[in-house]
Scaffold this active site. Structure first.
Site, mmCIF file in Angstrom:
data_model
loop_
_atom_site.group_PDB
_atom_site.id
_atom_site.type_symbol
_atom_site.label_atom_id
_atom_site.label_comp_id
_atom_site.label_asym_id
_atom_site.label_seq_id
_atom_site.Cartn_x
_atom_site.Cartn_y
_atom_site.Cartn_z
ATOM 1 N N GLY A 34 0.793 -1.226 0.000
ATOM 2 C CA GLY A 34 0.000 0.000 0.000
ATOM 3 C C GLY A 34 0.821 1.268 0.000
ATOM 4 O O GLY A 34 1.817 1.422 -0.719
ATOM 5 N N THR B 264 2.804 2.492 2.238
ATOM 6 C CA THR B 264 4.192 2.366 2.699
ATOM 7 C C THR B 264 5.102 2.004 1.539
ATOM 8 O O THR B 264 6.178 2.595 1.363
ATOM 9 C CB THR B 264 4.292 1.297 3.807
ATOM 10 O OG1 THR B 264 3.384 1.607 4.864
ATOM 11 C CG2 THR B 264 5.703 1.242 4.359
ATOM 12 N N VAL C 270 -7.745 -6.897 2.558
ATOM 13 C CA VAL C 270 -6.959 -8.133 2.550
ATOM 14 C C VAL C 270 -5.671 -7.869 1.792
ATOM 15 O O VAL C 270 -5.677 -7.668 0.572
ATOM 16 C CB VAL C 270 -7.737 -9.296 1.895
ATOM 17 C CG1 VAL C 270 -6.871 -10.559 1.863
ATOM 18 C CG2 VAL C 270 -9.035 -9.553 2.641
ATOM 19 N N THR D 203 -1.982 -8.545 3.727
ATOM 20 C CA THR D 203 -0.921 -9.373 4.319
ATOM 21 C C THR D 203 -1.439 -10.678 4.898
ATOM 22 O O THR D 203 -0.651 -11.471 5.414
ATOM 23 C CB THR D 203 -0.195 -8.588 5.419
ATOM 24 O OG1 THR D 203 -1.154 -8.165 6.393
ATOM 25 C CG2 THR D 203 0.508 -7.371 4.838
ATOM 26 N N LYS E 12 -3.063 19.461 52.128
ATOM 27 C CA LYS E 12 -2.450 18.578 53.118
ATOM 28 C C LYS E 12 -3.375 17.384 53.317
ATOM 29 O O LYS E 12 -4.554 17.548 53.604
ATOM 30 C CB LYS E 12 -2.253 19.334 54.441
ATOM 31 C CG LYS E 12 -1.401 18.601 55.460
ATOM 32 C CD LYS E 12 0.062 18.543 55.022
ATOM 33 C CE LYS E 12 0.939 17.974 56.123
ATOM 34 N NZ LYS E 12 1.109 18.917 57.258
ATOM 35 N N HIS E 13 -2.847 16.201 53.128
ATOM 36 C CA HIS E 13 -3.622 14.963 53.272
ATOM 37 C C HIS E 13 -4.918 15.010 52.454
ATOM 38 O O HIS E 13 -6.008 14.758 52.951
ATOM 39 C CB HIS E 13 -3.924 14.676 54.743
ATOM 40 C CG HIS E 13 -2.694 14.429 55.568
ATOM 41 N ND1 HIS E 13 -1.757 13.489 55.229
ATOM 42 C CD2 HIS E 13 -2.241 15.014 56.699
ATOM 43 C CE1 HIS E 13 -0.783 13.502 56.126
ATOM 44 N NE2 HIS E 13 -1.046 14.426 57.025
ATOM 45 N N GLY F 137 4.749 21.417 55.488
ATOM 46 C CA GLY F 137 4.923 20.156 54.767
ATOM 47 C C GLY F 137 3.834 19.882 53.753
ATOM 48 O O GLY F 137 3.580 18.735 53.393
ATOM 49 N N ASN G 151 -17.914 15.411 54.951
ATOM 50 C CA ASN G 151 -18.728 16.628 54.883
ATOM 51 C C ASN G 151 -17.827 17.856 54.852
ATOM 52 O O ASN G 151 -16.881 17.949 55.633
ATOM 53 C CB ASN G 151 -19.666 16.714 56.084
ATOM 54 C CG ASN G 151 -20.790 15.713 56.016
ATOM 55 O OD1 ASN G 151 -21.456 15.590 55.010
ATOM 56 N ND2 ASN G 151 -21.015 14.983 57.120
ATOM 57 N N ARG H 224 -22.150 17.162 59.560
ATOM 58 C CA ARG H 224 -21.906 18.481 58.979
ATOM 59 C C ARG H 224 -21.704 19.532 60.062
ATOM 60 O O ARG H 224 -20.909 20.465 59.898
ATOM 61 C CB ARG H 224 -23.079 18.851 58.067
ATOM 62 C CG ARG H 224 -22.820 20.039 57.167
ATOM 63 C CD ARG H 224 -23.762 20.014 55.985
ATOM 64 N NE ARG H 224 -23.595 18.784 55.220
ATOM 65 C CZ ARG H 224 -22.630 18.589 54.303
ATOM 66 N NH1 ARG H 224 -21.781 19.558 54.056
ATOM 67 N NH2 ARG H 224 -22.548 17.464 53.660
ATOM 68 N N PHE I 7 -26.603 19.629 51.407
ATOM 69 C CA PHE I 7 -27.583 20.418 52.145
ATOM 70 C C PHE I 7 -27.403 20.290 53.659
ATOM 71 O O PHE I 7 -26.806 19.340 54.160
ATOM 72 C CB PHE I 7 -29.010 20.051 51.744
ATOM 73 C CG PHE I 7 -29.397 18.614 51.991
ATOM 74 C CD1 PHE I 7 -29.515 18.088 53.286
ATOM 75 C CD2 PHE I 7 -29.681 17.763 50.929
ATOM 76 C CE1 PHE I 7 -29.896 16.782 53.512
ATOM 77 C CE2 PHE I 7 -30.058 16.444 51.141
ATOM 78 C CZ PHE I 7 -30.160 15.954 52.440
ATOM 79 N N ASP J 192 -29.355 23.318 62.880
ATOM 80 C CA ASP J 192 -28.284 23.499 63.856
ATOM 81 C C ASP J 192 -26.947 23.820 63.195
ATOM 82 O O ASP J 192 -26.160 24.619 63.710
ATOM 83 C CB ASP J 192 -28.151 22.292 64.780
ATOM 84 C CG ASP J 192 -28.009 20.969 64.030
ATOM 85 O OD1 ASP J 192 -27.978 20.975 62.782
ATOM 86 O OD2 ASP J 192 -27.936 19.916 64.704
ATOM 87 N N HIS K 182 -15.647 11.691 48.328
ATOM 88 C CA HIS K 182 -15.312 10.639 49.288
ATOM 89 C C HIS K 182 -13.942 10.050 49.023
ATOM 90 O O HIS K 182 -13.362 10.276 47.966
ATOM 91 C CB HIS K 182 -16.360 9.530 49.249
ATOM 92 C CG HIS K 182 -17.666 9.943 49.868
ATOM 93 N ND1 HIS K 182 -18.835 9.225 49.702
ATOM 94 C CD2 HIS K 182 -17.987 11.011 50.640
ATOM 95 C CE1 HIS K 182 -19.817 9.832 50.364
ATOM 96 N NE2 HIS K 182 -19.322 10.911 50.928
#
Length: 518
Positions: free
Chosen positions: A34, A36, A64, A66, A278-279, A308, A419, A439, A467, A472, A518
């Protein structure tokens, strides 16, 4: 075994003419097909076309070419087995000791926005993988090359080996070849099994993952765990896996995880910004007119936790900023660029790991989380709320500054473990409460953090990643000094919480979107 005959059929023609000229100098007969074959012939290189070699024409628009016994017997014959030698001699077949093949650009094709199913199907290579697998299987007698970057290695081997390639090197090429065809078939499977008859399905029925090892790590999260870092086989510009390390010790497992959290967060800001992690949690974030100002504000949020930490910037780090950072203990600095002057300053702290990554926004296609015997897969949380999506639900209406504070706080909260409660004002985080089981505890911790840093929460904005289930939590943030709250809404007690906001005379804004992390 001296290489006398090579088969070349490549889609990516990078460097192939130069390689073929070198092979010709070794006296190697080249079989090709082809485009190449045409390219090599135009370059004045003697080539035997596949159809001429097999005495069988290409068929079906080149589908088809090779797939012929004369080709595959020449590749698969074990030349140290007499019956194999005799069989190919009887059939008039000569061995093919070198196979140079790469495949139709399937992955590149499906990455195009206008790719159709028909386009994808036509770019599924059949003969190429068959040639590669046959050559790799018979690596004891055949050298297989699938990557233009390996052409110089091949030529060096042949020059030092008088036209031969060492067995250990052939095995390495075979390993790479099998990984290559595995990735190729995986991409096809992922694409085809992710669409139904209406091309609507998002997740593949059979998810195949392919990653290339970047480095082995000293240990994992803890010293008794082993670990390694892999890069997605499909390159994602702007991702952490494409980092360049300018100085410092080898990255650890935790360094990489925390740096990724900082880098993904910093990429969401347009103004000069600094994120300190951090972490896995931001402990200080700020935007300002300059990176130095942003760094000072971010650091002031929680100087104790910043010790750190991982520091990310979305602009080039200059000498003045590097001087300020070098006064603190830092694990990693990551930015799109580090100026030469800044590098000279940071070099005086050789243990600081300094990374650069191009600032691009392309996210991972999927986020993955391993569970016992399975895998959780989701699309990334790349949604950024804009002002026109905000819904004011309180009697009090926000000022322009409060809206800007809320949008900033909301963007930070997306990267804080749930949270999450984030106090902010004037483009600076003031207190961050992360990862608590309730929360209200996150709200109290955020308030305590601000107090420890000597920061006032009066007239601040607060973002909650989900939410408020009860009033509170709201009462706690208001008592701490918040005057505007941004949250998703959606609780069965929304009316109760809104009523509490009105009692306190504060602004409450709903986004309609939560950002659990999470």
């Amino acid at each position: 075994m001296t290489i006398k005959q090579a088969l070349i059929s490549v889609s990516d023609k990078t460097g192939i003419v130069e390689l073929a000229k070198k092979l010709h100098q070794f006296g190697i007969n080249i079989i090709s097909s082809g485009g190449t074959a045409k390219l090599l012939q135009e370059a004045g290189i003697a080539v035997t076309e596949v159809s001429e070699y097999t005495n069988f024409p290409e068929m079906l628009d080149g589908r088809v070419k090779t797939l012929h016994p004369k080709i595959h017997a020449g590749i698969l014959a074990k030349m140290d087995v007499p019956v194999h030698n005799q069989a190919i001699q009887n059939a008039g077949i000569s061995p093919i000791e070198l196979v140079i093949v790469n495949l139709y650009p399937f992955v590149e094709t499906i990455a195009r926005a206008d790719c159709t199913l028909e386009d994808a199907i036509e770019n599924i290579d059949i003969g190429g993988p068959t040639l590669i697998r046959a050559a790799a299987k018979n690596y004891q007698h055949v050298t297989v090359i699938i990557d233009p970057e390996d052409y110089p290695i091949l030529l060096t081997e042949m020059e030092s080996g008088n036209g031969t390639v060492a067995l250990t090197r052939r095995f390495q090429f075979a390993q790479k070849a099998f990984s290559h065809t595995a990735r190729y078939d995986s991409a096809i499977s992922n694409y085809l099994t992710a669409i139904d008859s209406n091309q609507q399905q998002l997740f593949p029925n059979h998810l195949n993952l392919n990653f290339n090892i970047i480095q082995s790590l000293r240990y994992g999260e803890n010293p008794h765990q082993q670990a390694a870092f892999y890069r997605d086989a499909i390159n994602l510009p702007g991702s952490l896996a494409n980092y360049t390390q300018l100085q410092g010790k080898e990255l650890s497992y935790n360094n990489i995880a925390d740096t990724d959290a900082a880098w993904e967060c910093i990429k969401t800001f347009n103004r000069p910004a600094c994120v300190i992690v951090k972490h896995a949690n931001p402990c200080g974030v700020a935007i300002a007119d300059t990176l130095l100002a942003a760094y000072k504000l971010a650091f002031a949020t929680d100087p104790t936790s910043a010790f750190g930490g991982i520091i990310a910037f979305n602009r080039s780090v200059d000498a003045e900023l590097a001087e300020a950072i070098s006064k603190q203990f830092v694990e990693v600095i990551i930015a799109p660029e580090i100026s030469l002057e800044a590098s000279s300053i940071l070099n005086q702290k050789p243990n600081i790991r300094v990374l650069t990554v191009p600032l691009q926004m392309q996210p991972n296609r999927y986020e993955l989380k391993r569970v016992g015997g399975g895998l959780l897969v989701q699309t990334p949380d790349s949604l950024n709320i804009t002002e026109n999506q905000l819904k004011v639900v309180s009697e009090a209406q926000p000022t322009r500054q409060q809206i800007e504070d809320c949008l900033f706080a909301w963007r930070v909260a997306k990267f804080v473990k749930s949270n999450a409660i984030v106090f902010c004002a004037q483009g600076q985080t003031l207190g961050i409460g992360a990862g608590q089981m309730s929360r209200i505890d996150s709200a109290r911790i955020a308030s305590i953090k601000a107090s420890q840093a000597g920061l006032s929460l009066m007239d601040s904005a607060v973002a909650s990643d989900a939410f408020f289930p009860f009033r509170d939590g709201l009462d706690v943030v208001v008592q701490a000094g918040a005057r505007v709250v941004i949250q998703p809404g959606g609780s069965i007690r929304d009316e109760e919480v809104i009523k509490a906001a009105d009692e306190h005379g504060i602004v409450m804004i709903f986004t309609g979107v939560r950002h659990f992390r999470h």
